[in-house]
Design a protein around this motif. Structure first.
Motif, short mmCIF file in Angstrom:
data_model
loop_
_atom_site.label_atom_id
_atom_site.label_comp_id
_atom_site.label_asym_id
_atom_site.label_seq_id
_atom_site.Cartn_x
_atom_site.Cartn_y
_atom_site.Cartn_z
N PRO A 41 -6.46 -6.61 4.45
CA PRO A 41 -5.02 -6.35 4.52
C PRO A 41 -4.59 -6.08 5.97
O PRO A 41 -5.37 -5.59 6.78
CB PRO A 41 -4.84 -5.09 3.66
N THR A 42 -3.35 -6.40 6.25
CA THR A 42 -2.81 -6.15 7.59
C THR A 42 -2.51 -4.66 7.74
O THR A 42 -2.46 -3.91 6.75
CB THR A 42 -1.50 -6.93 7.81
N GLN A 47 -0.31 0.49 5.63
CA GLN A 47 0.71 1.54 5.74
C GLN A 47 1.59 1.59 4.49
O GLN A 47 1.90 2.67 3.99
CB GLN A 47 1.56 1.33 6.99
N ALA A 48 1.96 0.43 3.98
CA ALA A 48 2.77 0.37 2.76
C ALA A 48 1.99 0.92 1.57
O ALA A 48 2.56 1.62 0.72
CB ALA A 48 3.22 -1.07 2.50
N LEU A 49 0.71 0.62 1.52
CA LEU A 49 -0.14 1.14 0.45
C LEU A 49 -0.23 2.66 0.51
O LEU A 49 -0.10 3.34 -0.51
CB LEU A 49 -1.53 0.51 0.56
N VAL A 50 -0.41 3.20 1.71
CA VAL A 50 -0.45 4.65 1.88
C VAL A 50 0.88 5.26 1.46
O VAL A 50 0.93 6.29 0.77
CB VAL A 50 -0.82 5.03 3.34
N GLY A 97 -9.10 6.13 -7.69
CA GLY A 97 -8.57 4.79 -7.94
C GLY A 97 -7.14 4.52 -7.56
O GLY A 97 -6.51 3.63 -8.12
N LEU A 98 -6.57 5.25 -6.60
CA LEU A 98 -5.17 5.01 -6.23
C LEU A 98 -4.99 3.77 -5.34
O LEU A 98 -3.91 3.22 -5.28
CB LEU A 98 -4.59 6.24 -5.52
N VAL A 99 -6.06 3.37 -4.65
CA VAL A 99 -5.98 2.20 -3.76
C VAL A 99 -7.17 1.27 -4.05
O VAL A 99 -7.95 0.96 -3.16
CB VAL A 99 -5.92 2.61 -2.28
N PRO A 100 -7.31 0.80 -5.28
CA PRO A 100 -8.51 0.06 -5.67
C PRO A 100 -8.79 -1.15 -4.77
O PRO A 100 -7.91 -1.96 -4.50
CB PRO A 100 -8.23 -0.37 -7.10
N GLU A 108 -10.13 4.08 7.01
CA GLU A 108 -10.10 3.78 8.45
C GLU A 108 -8.72 4.09 9.03
O GLU A 108 -8.61 4.69 10.11
CB GLU A 108 -10.45 2.30 8.66
N TYR A 109 -7.66 3.72 8.32
CA TYR A 109 -6.29 3.99 8.78
C TYR A 109 -6.04 5.50 8.85
O TYR A 109 -5.49 5.99 9.84
CB TYR A 109 -5.28 3.33 7.85
N LEU A 110 -6.43 6.23 7.83
CA LEU A 110 -6.17 7.67 7.81
C LEU A 110 -6.83 8.38 8.97
O LEU A 110 -6.30 9.36 9.49
CB LEU A 110 -6.62 8.27 6.48
#
Length: 114
Positions: A41-42, A47-50, A97-100, A108-110
């Motif tokens: 993912p980009t 960011q949108a997923l978070v 399972g919030l971001v499967p 990594e982003y966090l």
């Protein structure tokens, strides 16, 4: 044609059909190791997923909410593998399972949030 000849011919024909069926059964089917990998993912997608998965508990800026702590400066407490594990399996009040399939990317982003 005798019974023996017919039986032999039937046996040969059946073997030919079976051989052709086995030979062509894999056409157009890629082995798992040959399948194309799914693109990562980009940054915007992560960011949108978070935003969609985390802000309801961790606050709009993920600096902590009424129900959950800040997701900033996690590098002081966890490494990427530990964060990914929490995302996969949950911990305390954190559901799993919030971001499967994206646990490693989100972890990594966090870790970049200061």
């Amino acid at each position: 044609m005798g019974k023996t000849s017919r039986a032999l011919l039937s046996l040969l024909a059946g073997g030919l059909v079976l051989s052709l069926g086995l030979a062509f059964s894999g056409i157009g089917v890629q082995k798992e190791s040959e399948q194309a990998e799914v693109a990562a993912p980009t940054a915007e997608e992560i960011q949108a997923l978070v935003q969609s998965a985390c802000t309801s508990c961790h606050g709009a800026d993920v600096k902590g909410g009424a129900a959950a702590p800040s997701l900033h400066n996690l590098d002081q407490k966890y490494d990427q593998a530990e964060i990914a594990d929490i995302l996969r399996n949950g911990k305390g009040g954190m559901p799993k399972g919030l971001v499967p399939g994206n646990e490693d990317y989100v972890a990594e982003y966090l870790l970049t949030l200061q």
